[in-house]
Motif scaffolding. Structure first.
Motif, PDB file in Angstrom:
ATOM      1  N   GLY A   8      56.733   1.722 122.094  1.00 15.48           N
ATOM      2  CA  GLY A   8      58.127   2.108 122.289  1.00 15.48           C
ATOM      3  C   GLY A   8      59.004   1.632 121.151  1.00 15.48           C
ATOM      4  N   SER A   9      59.858   2.545 120.626  1.00 12.51           N
ATOM      5  CA  SER A   9      60.741   2.159 119.531  1.00 12.51           C
ATOM      6  C   SER A   9      62.197   2.426 119.862  1.00 12.51           C
ATOM      7  N   LYS A  26      51.816 -11.069 113.855  1.00 12.04           N
ATOM      8  CA  LYS A  26      51.753  -9.813 113.118  1.00 12.04           C
ATOM      9  C   LYS A  26      51.688  -8.659 114.112  1.00 12.04           C
ATOM     10  N   VAL A  27      52.686  -7.797 114.053  1.00 14.43           N
ATOM     11  CA  VAL A  27      52.849  -6.786 115.093  1.00 14.43           C
ATOM     12  C   VAL A  27      53.051  -5.413 114.468  1.00 14.43           C
ATOM     13  N   ALA A  28      52.631  -4.376 115.196  1.00 12.02           N
ATOM     14  CA  ALA A  28      52.886  -2.983 114.829  1.00 12.02           C
ATOM     15  C   ALA A  28      53.584  -2.307 115.999  1.00 12.02           C
ATOM     16  N   VAL A  29      54.353  -1.270 115.698  1.00  8.83           N
ATOM     17  CA  VAL A  29      55.059  -0.500 116.730  1.00  8.83           C
ATOM     18  C   VAL A  29      54.458   0.903 116.783  1.00  8.83           C
ATOM     19  N   VAL A  30      54.169   1.367 117.986  1.00  5.71           N
ATOM     20  CA  VAL A  30      53.644   2.716 118.194  1.00  5.71           C
ATOM     21  C   VAL A  30      54.538   3.416 119.205  1.00  5.71           C
ATOM     22  N   ALA A  31      54.995   4.632 118.886  1.00  9.45           N
ATOM     23  CA  ALA A  31      55.904   5.337 119.781  1.00  9.45           C
ATOM     24  C   ALA A  31      55.840   6.833 119.550  1.00  9.45           C
ATOM     25  N   ARG A  32      56.137   7.564 120.585  1.00  3.27           N
ATOM     26  CA  ARG A  32      56.246   9.019 120.464  1.00  3.27           C
ATOM     27  C   ARG A  32      57.544   9.400 119.754  1.00  3.27           C
ATOM     28  N   GLY A 156      57.813  -5.317 106.942  1.00  9.99           N
ATOM     29  CA  GLY A 156      56.385  -5.022 106.933  1.00  9.99           C
ATOM     30  C   GLY A 156      55.812  -4.644 108.285  1.00  9.99           C
ATOM     31  N   ILE A 157      56.670  -4.367 109.254  1.00 12.61           N
ATOM     32  CA  ILE A 157      56.196  -3.929 110.566  1.00 12.61           C
ATOM     33  C   ILE A 157      56.001  -2.412 110.528  1.00 12.61           C
ATOM     34  N   PRO A 158      54.791  -1.920 110.637  1.00 14.79           N
ATOM     35  CA  PRO A 158      54.607  -0.468 110.652  1.00 14.79           C
ATOM     36  C   PRO A 158      55.149   0.139 111.944  1.00 14.79           C
ATOM     37  N   VAL A 159      55.857   1.245 111.820  1.00 10.11           N
ATOM     38  CA  VAL A 159      56.378   1.978 112.983  1.00 10.11           C
ATOM     39  C   VAL A 159      55.687   3.330 112.964  1.00 10.11           C
ATOM     40  N   ILE A 160      54.739   3.514 113.858  1.00 12.08           N
ATOM     41  CA  ILE A 160      53.802   4.639 113.808  1.00 12.08           C
ATOM     42  C   ILE A 160      54.122   5.647 114.902  1.00 12.08           C
ATOM     43  N   ARG A 161      54.276   6.908 114.503  1.00 13.24           N
ATOM     44  CA  ARG A 161      54.498   7.956 115.498  1.00 13.24           C
ATOM     45  C   ARG A 161      53.152   8.397 116.066  1.00 13.24           C
ATOM     46  N   TYR A 162      52.976   8.146 117.345  1.00 14.51           N
ATOM     47  CA  TYR A 162      51.725   8.551 117.995  1.00 14.51           C
ATOM     48  C   TYR A 162      51.973   8.600 119.496  1.00 14.51           C
ATOM     49  N   LEU A 188      60.860   5.097 130.459  1.00 14.08           N
ATOM     50  CA  LEU A 188      60.440   6.123 131.424  1.00 14.08           C
ATOM     51  C   LEU A 188      58.977   6.495 131.256  1.00 14.08           C
ATOM     52  N   GLY A 189      58.424   6.259 130.059  1.00 13.35           N
ATOM     53  CA  GLY A 189      57.023   6.570 129.829  1.00 13.35           C
ATOM     54  C   GLY A 189      56.087   5.793 130.726  1.00 13.35           C
ATOM     55  N   SER A 190      56.542   4.655 131.250  1.00 14.88           N
ATOM     56  CA  SER A 190      55.690   3.838 132.118  1.00 14.88           C
ATOM     57  C   SER A 190      55.403   4.510 133.454  1.00 14.88           C
ATOM     58  N   LYS A 191      56.130   5.562 133.740  1.00 14.20           N
ATOM     59  CA  LYS A 191      55.867   6.303 134.979  1.00 14.20           C
ATOM     60  C   LYS A 191      54.578   7.108 134.887  1.00 14.20           C
ATOM     61  N   ALA A 192      54.261   7.582 133.681  1.00 14.81           N
ATOM     62  CA  ALA A 192      53.106   8.468 133.517  1.00 14.81           C
ATOM     63  C   ALA A 192      52.007   7.897 132.637  1.00 14.81           C
TER      64      ALA A 192
END
Length: 390
Positions: A8-9, A26-32, A156-162, A188-192
């Motif tokens: 989530g971003s 060290k963390v990365a962010v992944v979000a639609r 340096g935190i990658p923010v990745i669309r996925y 809201l994504g936690s619902k599905a």
């Protein structure tokens, strides 16, 4: 490669990622949907008002601590970026006197708190009889969200669309590598999201009118009962609560956000023009200056845009907790699981959940990030210790 992945971003996810990174993780962010997607209805952050106006139900509510921490931390952001964050006067007006059990829990936290009931301030906004006054923070929602995304990348935190279909995928993504900790800030994504599928999550539709009124520099709120759900009644069966508020936006545009609207269980993202007219009328009654020095009625207010957002709410309040689990524990069959999951079935991992804050995301984001980071650091230290023993 990484210690943890944040899903989530929005303002919550990015605030958590920055706080976790500051703790040496060290963390990365992944979000639609990414921070720069300011016209996306996929997440609520770009559409918020937004200001600090606590909805926490007293000091016993965990959200009060999140809000308190955020109020203090916004001071630093305001000094660095006054175009994104400013402190302004706020008038909280209402029609009936508040009892002792309804006194604002945060009156000793905010700046310049005053109970103006019966004061010489005449008339109060909207000619209301009662008023609490204090100074609070306003934020430029879409630009502040973009700022968090830019800051994350600069560190340096990658923010990745996925788009993940299940939480299990996040523990072994090709672009990130193997991790044992995921922070779930999907709203809201936690619902599905498979592996979470929280039936308590629901949308609380919001609608605002963005107007141009550079001479308006203060917040005004009339939100009595706006979020109430008394006697256990089903909110989805109630008429939408009526409220009015106005929040000036930082920056040179002279914009003011007018609301409010709170409709439970409504996924519609098109503007309701009947509701927009009601908002304009009610806000004009609170502050005729919205129509300008020469304005004669609400029809003279200069409308810039109509905005709709879906607050990521949850029955019983936000979920913020550490859950230890195993990949595949939610029934991912080896026959249908994606390869990244299939190769890790049974591995012991953990997730810190941080979702369901409703319309409070901006005002408690920095405090929530601090508490989530405490859980994340504690788990990772324990996990590394266990790995060393093995």
């Amino acid at each position: 490669m990484y210690d943890a992945v944040v899903l989530g971003s929005g303002v919550v996810g990015l605030s958590i990622a920055l706080e976790v990174q500051s703790r040496g993780i060290k963390v990365a962010v992944v979000a639609r949907d990414l921070a720069e997607d300011s016209d996306s209805f996929g997440f609520a952050s770009p559409w918020a008002g937004c200001n600090w106006f606590s909805f926490a139900n007293g000091l016993s509510d965990p959200a009060s601590d999140w809000d308190r921490i955020t109020y203090k931390k916004l001071e630093k952001i305001a000094k660095e970026r006054p175009d994104l964050c400013l402190k302004v006067p706020c008038w909280n007006v209402y029609d009936r006197p508040k009892g002792l059990d309804e006194e604002l829990w945060y009156k000793d936290i905010v700046t310049d708190y005053k109970d103006l009931t019966g004061s010489s301030q005449n008339p109060l906004p909207g000619n209301k009889k009662y008023c609490n006054y204090f100074k609070t923070w306003i934020l430029h929602a879409p630009n502040y969200t973009k700022y968090l995304g830019e800051k994350a990348r600069s560190l340096g935190i990658p923010v990745i669309r996925y788009r993940l279909s299940s939480i299990d995928e996040a523990y072994n993504m090709n672009s990130i590598g193997k991790v044992n900790l995921v922070i779930n800030a999907t709203g809201l994504g936690s619902k599905a999201l498979i592996g979470v599928e929280d039936d308590k999550v629901y949308p609380a539709r919001g609608q605002t009118v963005l107007v141009k009124a550079p001479w308006v520099k203060e917040c005004i709120f009339h939100v009595e009962g706006f979020f109430a759900n008394k006697d256990g009644e089903d909110e989805t069966q109630k008429a939408p609560p009526q409220a009015a508020y106005m929040i000036p936006r930082p920056g040179p545009e002279g914009h003011v956000v007018l609301g409010g609207h709170y409709r439970v269980g409504d996924w519609a993202t098109n503007a309701d023009l009947v509701e927009a007219e009601r908002i304009l009328k009610d806000c004009y009654n609170l502050c005729p200056m919205l129509a300008g020095p020469d304005g004669k009625s609400w029809k003279d207010i200069e409308v810039v845009a109509h905005n709709v957002g879906l607050r990521p709410a949850r029955e019983g309040g936000a979920r913020m907790e550490l859950e230890e689990r195993q990949i595949g524990q939610n029934g991912n069959s080896t026959h249908i699981a994606p390869g990244s999951i299939k190769n890790s079935l049974g591995r012991k991992v953990a997730v810190v959940h941080a979702y369901g804050v409703g319309g409070a995301g901006f005002q408690n984001s920095l405090g929530l990030a601090e508490k989530v980071s405490d859980l994340a650091v504690g788990y990772l230290k324990s996990d590394k210790s266990n790995q060393a023993k093995l």
